[in-house]
Design an enzyme around this catalytic site. Structure first.
Site, PDB file in Angstrom:
ATOM      1  N   LEU A  56      35.040 -11.172  10.774  1.00  0.00           N
ATOM      2  CA  LEU A  56      34.433 -10.954  12.084  1.00  0.00           C
ATOM      3  C   LEU A  56      32.969 -10.614  11.856  1.00  0.00           C
ATOM      4  O   LEU A  56      32.636  -9.909  10.900  1.00  0.00           O
ATOM      5  CB  LEU A  56      35.116  -9.802  12.826  1.00  0.00           C
ATOM      6  CG  LEU A  56      36.576  -9.993  13.260  1.00  0.00           C
ATOM      7  CD1 LEU A  56      37.092  -8.716  13.909  1.00  0.00           C
ATOM      8  CD2 LEU A  56      36.730 -11.174  14.213  1.00  0.00           C
ATOM      9  N   ASP A  57      32.101 -11.093  12.739  1.00  0.00           N
ATOM     10  CA  ASP A  57      30.692 -10.722  12.653  1.00  0.00           C
ATOM     11  C   ASP A  57      30.570  -9.204  12.723  1.00  0.00           C
ATOM     12  O   ASP A  57      31.399  -8.520  13.330  1.00  0.00           O
ATOM     13  CB  ASP A  57      29.897 -11.327  13.817  1.00  0.00           C
ATOM     14  CG  ASP A  57      29.848 -12.843  13.764  1.00  0.00           C
ATOM     15  OD1 ASP A  57      30.066 -13.402  12.678  1.00  0.00           O
ATOM     16  OD2 ASP A  57      29.595 -13.452  14.815  1.00  0.00           O
ATOM     17  N   ARG A  58      29.500  -8.691  12.142  1.00  0.00           N
ATOM     18  CA  ARG A  58      29.283  -7.246  12.163  1.00  0.00           C
ATOM     19  C   ARG A  58      29.298  -6.694  13.595  1.00  0.00           C
ATOM     20  O   ARG A  58      29.841  -5.622  13.851  1.00  0.00           O
ATOM     21  CB  ARG A  58      27.943  -6.922  11.498  1.00  0.00           C
ATOM     22  CG  ARG A  58      27.624  -5.432  11.446  1.00  0.00           C
ATOM     23  CD  ARG A  58      26.328  -5.175  10.704  1.00  0.00           C
ATOM     24  NE  ARG A  58      26.099  -3.743  10.530  1.00  0.00           N
ATOM     25  CZ  ARG A  58      25.089  -3.218   9.825  1.00  0.00           C
ATOM     26  NH1 ARG A  58      24.225  -4.017   9.240  1.00  0.00           N
ATOM     27  NH2 ARG A  58      24.961  -1.907   9.714  1.00  0.00           N
ATOM     28  N   THR A  60      30.861  -7.836  16.168  1.00  0.00           N
ATOM     29  CA  THR A  60      32.114  -8.109  16.875  1.00  0.00           C
ATOM     30  C   THR A  60      33.163  -7.071  16.498  1.00  0.00           C
ATOM     31  O   THR A  60      33.299  -6.712  15.334  1.00  0.00           O
ATOM     32  CB  THR A  60      32.640  -9.509  16.527  1.00  0.00           C
ATOM     33  OG1 THR A  60      31.641 -10.482  16.825  1.00  0.00           O
ATOM     34  CG2 THR A  60      33.899  -9.838  17.315  1.00  0.00           C
ATOM     35  N   ARG A 168      29.824 -17.545  20.226  1.00  0.00           N
ATOM     36  CA  ARG A 168      28.452 -17.227  20.636  1.00  0.00           C
ATOM     37  C   ARG A 168      27.642 -18.502  20.860  1.00  0.00           C
ATOM     38  O   ARG A 168      26.902 -18.617  21.855  1.00  0.00           O
ATOM     39  CB  ARG A 168      27.797 -16.354  19.563  1.00  0.00           C
ATOM     40  CG  ARG A 168      28.517 -15.042  19.350  1.00  0.00           C
ATOM     41  CD  ARG A 168      28.146 -14.361  18.041  1.00  0.00           C
ATOM     42  NE  ARG A 168      26.745 -13.957  18.028  1.00  0.00           N
ATOM     43  CZ  ARG A 168      26.158 -13.369  16.982  1.00  0.00           C
ATOM     44  NH1 ARG A 168      26.849 -13.141  15.873  1.00  0.00           N
ATOM     45  NH2 ARG A 168      24.892 -13.018  17.052  1.00  0.00           N
TER      46      ARG A 168
END
Length: 274
Positions: A56-58, A60, A168
């Site tokens: 997961l993105d930081r 998110t 995104r």
């Protein structure tokens, strides 16, 4: 004191509710000793192996699954590659999104020049598909740009592919970027949420993963509720009952979840991090 919010655990896998702002792995873009989920998880498992399956993105938050055994990791990696894992996300976008739709728009791979200097920047775009449905809308009497009001949507997204920053980039592609997204979003909307709601984070949350357990063969669905702060924000926007609300925990449960962190750790996990 920060803690590991364990959503599910057995002898083969462990699922964590990752807060926004926390790295999954150490990164060259963050200062040394910046907290990361893998480090905390290894401490919790007392040195036992842990295998990353997806990321997961930081910015998110939400459910992320790790394997405890190599063969289980291989099986789960194959499931993700073969699109046998159903992923569900919740996000807030600018404007009124159509009631439902499918975004079938190929995305070029994103490479980090410092982390992977030999990567080919001219690789062709790869298939990327995201299905979405609008759960709710709100119109705020706050002027923004040339408009007298600001409009936003609460959206559920189910990506069938797993390209980097897929949701995104896809929402930006249909002109409905995510609120709080400093890379693909719009600064004036991000500022509105900071100034009027004290919300600095990107409003993207991984709320559910469904897949066949690699050992038992049973279907497993792991859910992650939104955080208390996000829940309070959504209630302010009139979206009560439209999202997975946070679960109340007792002090004893919170103490049990804190097993991975010692008292002398000097960092805190903030869901306000960008």
């Amino acid at each position: 004191m920060p803690y590991l919010d364990i959503l599910y655990q057995d002898d083969d896998i462990i699922a964590i509710h990752k807060p926004a702002g926390l790295l999954v792995h150490p990164s060259w873009i963050a200062p040394k000793k910046t907290p990361n989920l893998v480090y905390s998880l290894k401490r919790y498992l007392r040195g036992e192996p842990v295998y990353t399956i997806h990321r997961l993105d930081r910015a998110t938050s939400g459910v992320i699954v790790f394997a405890k055994k190599k063969e289980v990791a291989q099986a789960l990696n194959a499931m993700f590659a073969e699109r046998k894992v159903q992923k569900t996300y919740l996000c807030v976008t600018r404007g009124f999104v159509p009631e439902e739709g499918v975004i079938d728009y190929a995305l070029k791979p994103i490479f980090d020049k410092k982390a992977d200097p030999l990567a080919d920047p001219d690789k062709p775009a790869k298939e990327a598909v995201s299905a979405y449905r609008r759960l709710g809308t709100v119109e705020l009497p706050i002027p923004i740009g040339k408009y007298p009001c600001a409009r936003y949507s609460l959206v559920e997204v189910k990506p069938t592919t797993g390209r980097k920053h897929q949701i995104r980039r896809h929402m930006k592609h249909i002109f409905h970027p995510l609120v709080g997204d400093t890379k693909y979003g719009e600064g004036r909307h991000n500022r509105l949420f900071r100034e009027h709601f004290a919300t600095r984070r990107m409003l993207l949350m991984a709320t559910e993963l469904s897949f066949e357990h690699p050992t038992t063969g049973e279907m497993l669905t792991i859910k992650a509720p939104v955080s208390r702060k996000v829940s309070e924000l959504f209630d302010q926007l009139g979206w009560q009952g439209l999202y997975p609300a946070p679960v109340e925990r007792t002090e004893r449960q919170l103490e049990a979840l804190a097993g991975a962190i010692d008292d002398d750790d000097s960092f805190e996990l903030s869901e306000d991090s960008d």
